[in-house]
Design a protein around this motif. Structure first.
Motif, PDB file in Angstrom:
ATOM      1  N   GLN A 197      60.601  -9.578  84.060  1.00 23.25           N
ATOM      2  CA  GLN A 197      60.817 -10.524  82.972  1.00 23.25           C
ATOM      3  C   GLN A 197      62.285 -10.910  82.823  1.00 23.25           C
ATOM      4  OE1 GLN A 197      58.612  -9.389  79.292  1.00 23.25           O
ATOM      5  NE2 GLN A 197      57.827  -7.684  80.533  1.00 23.25           N
ATOM      6  N   ASP A 198      63.119 -10.503  83.779  1.00 20.34           N
ATOM      7  CA  ASP A 198      64.563 -10.738  83.743  1.00 20.34           C
ATOM      8  C   ASP A 198      65.231 -10.059  82.545  1.00 20.34           C
ATOM      9  OD1 ASP A 198      65.148 -11.961  86.111  1.00 20.34           O
ATOM     10  OD2 ASP A 198      65.064 -14.007  85.346  1.00 20.34           O
ATOM     11  N   ARG A 199      64.676  -8.952  82.126  1.00 19.27           N
ATOM     12  CA  ARG A 199      65.349  -8.131  81.118  1.00 19.27           C
ATOM     13  C   ARG A 199      66.277  -7.157  81.839  1.00 19.27           C
ATOM     14  NH1 ARG A 199      60.288  -5.925  77.689  1.00 19.27           N
ATOM     15  NH2 ARG A 199      59.824  -5.180  79.803  1.00 19.27           N
ATOM     16  N   ILE A 200      67.451  -6.941  81.250  1.00 15.20           N
ATOM     17  CA  ILE A 200      68.462  -6.082  81.860  1.00 15.20           C
ATOM     18  C   ILE A 200      68.391  -4.702  81.209  1.00 15.20           C
ATOM     19  CG2 ILE A 200      70.871  -5.921  82.570  1.00 15.20           C
ATOM     20  CD1 ILE A 200      69.435  -8.610  83.284  1.00 15.20           C
ATOM     21  N   GLN A 211      69.164   0.957  76.889  1.00 12.13           N
ATOM     22  CA  GLN A 211      69.273  -0.264  76.122  1.00 12.13           C
ATOM     23  C   GLN A 211      68.792  -1.422  77.000  1.00 12.13           C
ATOM     24  OE1 GLN A 211      72.383  -0.789  73.115  1.00 12.13           O
ATOM     25  NE2 GLN A 211      73.620   0.643  74.297  1.00 12.13           N
ATOM     26  N   VAL A 212      68.066  -2.349  76.395  1.00  8.37           N
ATOM     27  CA  VAL A 212      67.459  -3.450  77.136  1.00  8.37           C
ATOM     28  C   VAL A 212      67.903  -4.769  76.513  1.00  8.37           C
ATOM     29  CG1 VAL A 212      65.306  -4.441  77.995  1.00  8.37           C
ATOM     30  CG2 VAL A 212      65.482  -1.962  77.641  1.00  8.37           C
ATOM     31  N   PHE A 213      68.383  -5.696  77.373  1.00  8.60           N
ATOM     32  CA  PHE A 213      68.981  -6.952  76.926  1.00  8.60           C
ATOM     33  C   PHE A 213      68.313  -8.133  77.616  1.00  8.60           C
ATOM     34  CE2 PHE A 213      72.097  -3.599  76.665  1.00  8.60           C
ATOM     35  CZ  PHE A 213      72.744  -3.810  75.453  1.00  8.60           C
ATOM     36  N   ASP A 214      68.444  -9.310  76.989  1.00  2.22           N
ATOM     37  CA  ASP A 214      68.055 -10.520  77.694  1.00  2.22           C
ATOM     38  C   ASP A 214      69.228 -11.009  78.538  1.00  2.22           C
ATOM     39  OD1 ASP A 214      69.815 -11.970  76.039  1.00  2.22           O
ATOM     40  OD2 ASP A 214      68.215 -12.780  74.781  1.00  2.22           O
ATOM     41  N   THR A 215      69.051 -12.121  79.229  1.00  3.57           N
ATOM     42  CA  THR A 215      70.073 -12.588  80.166  1.00  3.57           C
ATOM     43  C   THR A 215      71.306 -13.149  79.476  1.00  3.57           C
ATOM     44  OG1 THR A 215      68.946 -14.725  80.313  1.00  3.57           O
ATOM     45  CG2 THR A 215      68.395 -13.064  81.978  1.00  3.57           C
ATOM     46  N   PHE A 221      65.774  -4.104  72.651  1.00  4.59           N
ATOM     47  CA  PHE A 221      65.357  -2.828  72.075  1.00  4.59           C
ATOM     48  C   PHE A 221      66.105  -1.710  72.774  1.00  4.59           C
ATOM     49  CE2 PHE A 221      62.273  -3.917  75.382  1.00  4.59           C
ATOM     50  CZ  PHE A 221      62.175  -2.758  76.126  1.00  4.59           C
ATOM     51  N   MET A 222      66.014  -0.517  72.209  1.00  5.88           N
ATOM     52  CA  MET A 222      66.673   0.657  72.766  1.00  5.88           C
ATOM     53  C   MET A 222      65.889   1.897  72.377  1.00  5.88           C
ATOM     54  SD  MET A 222      69.993   0.782  70.224  1.00  5.88           S
ATOM     55  CE  MET A 222      70.377   2.514  70.441  1.00  5.88           C
TER      56      MET A 222
END
Length: 309
Positions: A197-200, A211-215, A221-222
């Protein structure tokens, strides 16, 4: 003592705690398939290996403390190797295969190197090379990955603790993060993973969390808290995902591999402190190949252990 030395010292101290929580609770997962390589400086042996990834043919690429990049078959047979161009200041701590490129976090030279998979350095694809806080400048680089558009994300630690994003051509786009424990901050972002999903996904190692981020660098969320019980984390250093989307983490301080749902629920773990088969000593990395095997970089035992989960 500076921040990176403090983190390293704390991680070493955490090793006195055996990660027996999964075994004691019956929450075990994974089966050992093989153990390969051993300590040494000749081709095919390893000296404190620090990062790894696998290519489409399931071959394993490893960089160790001598700044050698070596390529092995899935069974551990040596294929080829080469050395990074500079290593007097320190050795690389991250590698990622993206298509036909091997991205190398040339940590102590403040840059990302790009290689063809045969070991040819693609010099015009290097990003960075200057220490600093400015756009395109770096502290100690830990990892580099690409998303589905070809954009490059590079993590760094030290006085910086941030992630920078670049175009496929290497032009700076944006940055996020700073040193600290608040959401969106980091203390040694050790490894990155881009999901379908292109989540980092960021292994926020010394904050013992994911920790999870968008582009665009927005926190989605974390989860995670420090400890050695199932569901807790002790210096998560590397991440992979399986075909079902389960998150597979290796814990440098916990001497184990732990599997989670994407929401952070522990599904089980494998490994414990020690030197025997199925035991680990400060593992730095893991990689899942196309057959589903998970290769675990057992750093201070100078070897690889291959498991199925």
């Amino acid at each position: 003592m500076n921040r990176r030395d403090f983190c390293r010292t704390v991680a070493a101290g955490a090793l006195v705690a055996s990660c027996g929580g999964c075994e004691k609770s019956g929450n075990t997962i994974g089966k050992l398939q093989s153990v390969w390589s051993r300590r040494g400086l000749v081709d095919g042996r390893l000296w404190r290996p620090r990062a790894m990834d696998v290519d489409a043919d399931a071959n394993v690429y490893i960089v160790d403390f001598t700044a050698r990049i070596q390529v092995f078959t899935p069974a551990g047979e040596f294929l080829r190797g080469w050395q990074t161009p500079n290593y007097q200041n320190g050795k690389p701590t991250g590698i990622t295969i993206e298509g036909d490129r091997l991205l190398v976090a040339d940590t102590h030279y403040y840059r990302m190197l790009s290689y063809a998979l045969d070991g040819t350095l693609i010099e015009d694809e290097t990003i960075g090379g200057t220490e600093g806080h400015g756009p395109g400048e770096f502290g100690f680089v830990t990892d580099a990955v690409r998303d589905s558009t070809g954009a490059v994300y590079i993590a760094e630690y030290g006085d910086y603790d941030r992630i920078q994003k670049f175009t496929p051509e290497g032009d700076f786009v944006l940055q996020w993060g700073s040193h600290g424990a608040d959401p969106g901050q980091f203390v040694r972002p050790q490894n990155l993973y881009v999901d379908p999903q292109d989540r980092i996904w960021v292994c926020d190692a010394c904050n013992h969390r994911m920790q999870v981020f968008d582009t665009e660098g927005e926190l989605l969320f974390m989860w995670g808290e420090e400890g050695t019980a199932p569901g807790q984390l002790s210096y998560p250093y590397d991440i992979a995902m399986d075909d079902a989307g389960r998150v597979i983490l290796v814990e440098h301080g916990g001497n184990r591999v732990q599997v989670f749902t994407q929401e952070g629920e522990s599904l089980g773990c494998w490994g414990e402190s020690g030197r025997g088969p199925g035991q680990l000593d400060r593992p730095w990395a893991l990689a899942r190949d196309s057959t589903g095997r998970v290769h675990v970089l057992d750093t201070y035992n100078h070897r690889v252990q291959t498991i199925t989960i």
